[in-house]
Design an enzyme around this catalytic site. Sequence first.
Site, mmCIF file in Angstrom:
data_model
loop_
_atom_site.group_PDB
_atom_site.id
_atom_site.type_symbol
_atom_site.label_atom_id
_atom_site.label_comp_id
_atom_site.label_asym_id
_atom_site.label_seq_id
_atom_site.Cartn_x
_atom_site.Cartn_y
_atom_site.Cartn_z
ATOM 1 N N TYR A 122 97.588 -7.286 -3.442
ATOM 2 C CA TYR A 122 98.708 -6.999 -2.536
ATOM 3 C C TYR A 122 99.908 -6.425 -3.295
ATOM 4 O O TYR A 122 100.717 -5.711 -2.719
ATOM 5 C CB TYR A 122 99.178 -8.280 -1.843
ATOM 6 C CG TYR A 122 98.407 -8.671 -0.610
ATOM 7 C CD1 TYR A 122 97.043 -8.928 -0.664
ATOM 8 C CD2 TYR A 122 99.058 -8.817 0.614
ATOM 9 C CE1 TYR A 122 96.349 -9.313 0.462
ATOM 10 C CE2 TYR A 122 98.367 -9.200 1.749
ATOM 11 C CZ TYR A 122 97.008 -9.450 1.667
ATOM 12 O OH TYR A 122 96.330 -9.837 2.793
ATOM 13 N N LYS A 173 85.247 -13.924 -7.219
ATOM 14 C CA LYS A 173 84.120 -12.976 -7.267
ATOM 15 C C LYS A 173 83.859 -12.704 -8.741
ATOM 16 O O LYS A 173 83.915 -11.571 -9.232
ATOM 17 C CB LYS A 173 84.503 -11.708 -6.474
ATOM 18 C CG LYS A 173 83.386 -10.688 -6.311
ATOM 19 C CD LYS A 173 82.310 -11.087 -5.303
ATOM 20 C CE LYS A 173 81.197 -10.060 -5.302
ATOM 21 N NZ LYS A 173 80.020 -10.500 -4.527
ATOM 22 N N ASP A 210 81.641 -14.319 -1.205
ATOM 23 C CA ASP A 210 80.724 -13.908 -0.132
ATOM 24 C C ASP A 210 79.934 -15.100 0.413
ATOM 25 O O ASP A 210 79.848 -15.314 1.622
ATOM 26 C CB ASP A 210 79.796 -12.750 -0.572
ATOM 27 C CG ASP A 210 79.194 -12.923 -1.959
ATOM 28 O OD1 ASP A 210 79.495 -13.941 -2.631
ATOM 29 O OD2 ASP A 210 78.408 -12.051 -2.390
ATOM 30 N N ASP A 234 93.502 -14.576 2.602
ATOM 31 C CA ASP A 234 93.848 -13.945 3.887
ATOM 32 C C ASP A 234 92.610 -13.863 4.768
ATOM 33 O O ASP A 234 92.622 -14.260 5.940
ATOM 34 C CB ASP A 234 94.418 -12.543 3.616
ATOM 35 C CG ASP A 234 94.782 -11.825 4.903
ATOM 36 O OD1 ASP A 234 95.443 -12.446 5.757
ATOM 37 O OD2 ASP A 234 94.392 -10.654 5.055
ATOM 38 N N ASP A 256 91.425 -16.414 8.310
ATOM 39 C CA ASP A 256 91.148 -15.906 9.668
ATOM 40 C C ASP A 256 89.716 -16.257 10.067
ATOM 41 O O ASP A 256 89.440 -16.612 11.212
ATOM 42 C CB ASP A 256 91.340 -14.382 9.748
ATOM 43 C CG ASP A 256 92.744 -13.993 10.213
ATOM 44 O OD1 ASP A 256 93.709 -14.719 9.865
ATOM 45 O OD2 ASP A 256 92.893 -12.974 10.914
HETATM 46 C C1 IPM Z 1 98.949 -13.029 6.959
HETATM 47 C C2 IPM Z 1 98.999 -11.556 7.316
HETATM 48 C C3 IPM Z 1 99.739 -10.776 6.251
HETATM 49 C C4 IPM Z 1 98.943 -10.907 4.961
HETATM 50 C C5 IPM Z 1 100.011 -9.290 6.549
HETATM 51 C C6 IPM Z 1 100.685 -9.107 7.882
HETATM 52 C C7 IPM Z 1 100.837 -8.651 5.472
HETATM 53 O O1 IPM Z 1 97.723 -11.042 7.551
HETATM 54 O O2 IPM Z 1 100.018 -13.637 6.807
HETATM 55 O O3 IPM Z 1 97.850 -13.560 6.889
HETATM 56 O O4 IPM Z 1 97.974 -10.154 4.767
HETATM 57 O O5 IPM Z 1 99.283 -11.767 4.154
HETATM 58 MN MN MN Z 2 96.193 -12.563 7.621
#
Ligand code: IPM
Ligand code: MN
Length: 351
Positions: free
Chosen positions: A142, A188, A220, A244, A248
Amino acid sequence: MTKHIVVLPGDGIGPEIMKAAIAVLQAAAKTSGEQFTFEEKAFGGAGIEAAGVGLPAETLAACQACDAILLGAIGGPAGSPWEKAQQTPEQGLLALRKALNLFVNIRPIAVPDALLPLSPVKEKIVKGCDMIIVRELISGIYFGTPRELGSMEAYDTCRYTVAEIKRIAHRAFAIAMTRGKHVTSVDKANVLATSKLWRKTVEEVARDYPEVTLVHQLVDSCAMRIVQQPTEFDVILTENLFGDILSDEASVLPGTLGVLPSASHSEGGVSLYEPIHGSAPDIAGQNLANPTSMMLSVVLMLRQSFEMHELADQIEAAVYAVMNEGIVTGDLGGKATTSEVTEAVIAKLGG
Ligand code: IPM
Ligand code: MN
Ligand code: NAD
């Protein structure tokens, strides 16, 4: 003592869930005697509208001078004019995390019993799931340089130093000591140089925590095991990008991103609390968003920044009680609106 909170509602569903969470905090605070003041600032797309950049200087200054920050969500729909801004909403978020040195991002993933029937994963697999993803937040791909976006070629740089890996690893092991004493470090290392350094450094840190079991897992296969055997995990320690993505993915276990909060900390500076999801442009402005993620972010703030455990427990219990009664938004298969969930939580708090 009064706690001063900077409120960054942001974009999309951000302002809707923020309004809900603040109303709940105010209702709970009324009977507890705790005092809060709130200062709202423009951030993300709202920052671009107000001052041309995702993170306006005035917003950053307020964040640096408060007791805690609550953030809703930022970002526009695909193709939004904000993508062409001098600093996009996402760049503003990264700049804020960096400026406040928020290197540790804590993402608890639990599946309360009320959500068991709503999880798309079989109950026998998901029951008892209770893990914390500890995500490194201000380094890795990032932030690494050089980076370039050309018309025929583009690149990013993934970079980690030993010091950066050590400080996040110590946090993960310290958290594991308060729970199941088990850390899964995700990398990884069969391919990436940064992951090889990550693994070696995490092993060094682990020596300071002989009671904690450390397991290394490739990202993975970890992605697969999170949905296959989620109860095996206690603390997951990982780098920025993997954290990240895995968080999710893990939202599938409780059934929605809409119930997942997070906390971001530095070394003793101000902390920031935000849902792990985004601004959900697909449902924004329709009173459909699940406000639970923001309410539970407030709960994390009360516990981790203010040590107001009683107040935190009250709000958390009210949120789960409402869920148990089946008063849930569309992401969980219910029919309740954002405001109906909020009113039900406030009613549970005696408001
Ligand atoms: C999160 C989001 C952010 C990230 C984006 C919006 C920059 O996806 O907070 O998980 O990737 O960290
Ligand atoms: Mn995110
Ligand atoms: P998203 O997290 O906004 O939405 C993904 C899906 O989850 C959507 O279907 C959405 O409706 C649903 N969802 C998310 N939160 C919900 C809630 N509280 N209640 C009900 N449903 C919910 O991800 P996206 O659509 O990929 O991204 C949208 C925007 O958000 C982009 O601009 C992205 O950059 C930004 N974003 C911001 C943050 C942040 O502010 N920390 C995090 C992730 C994405």
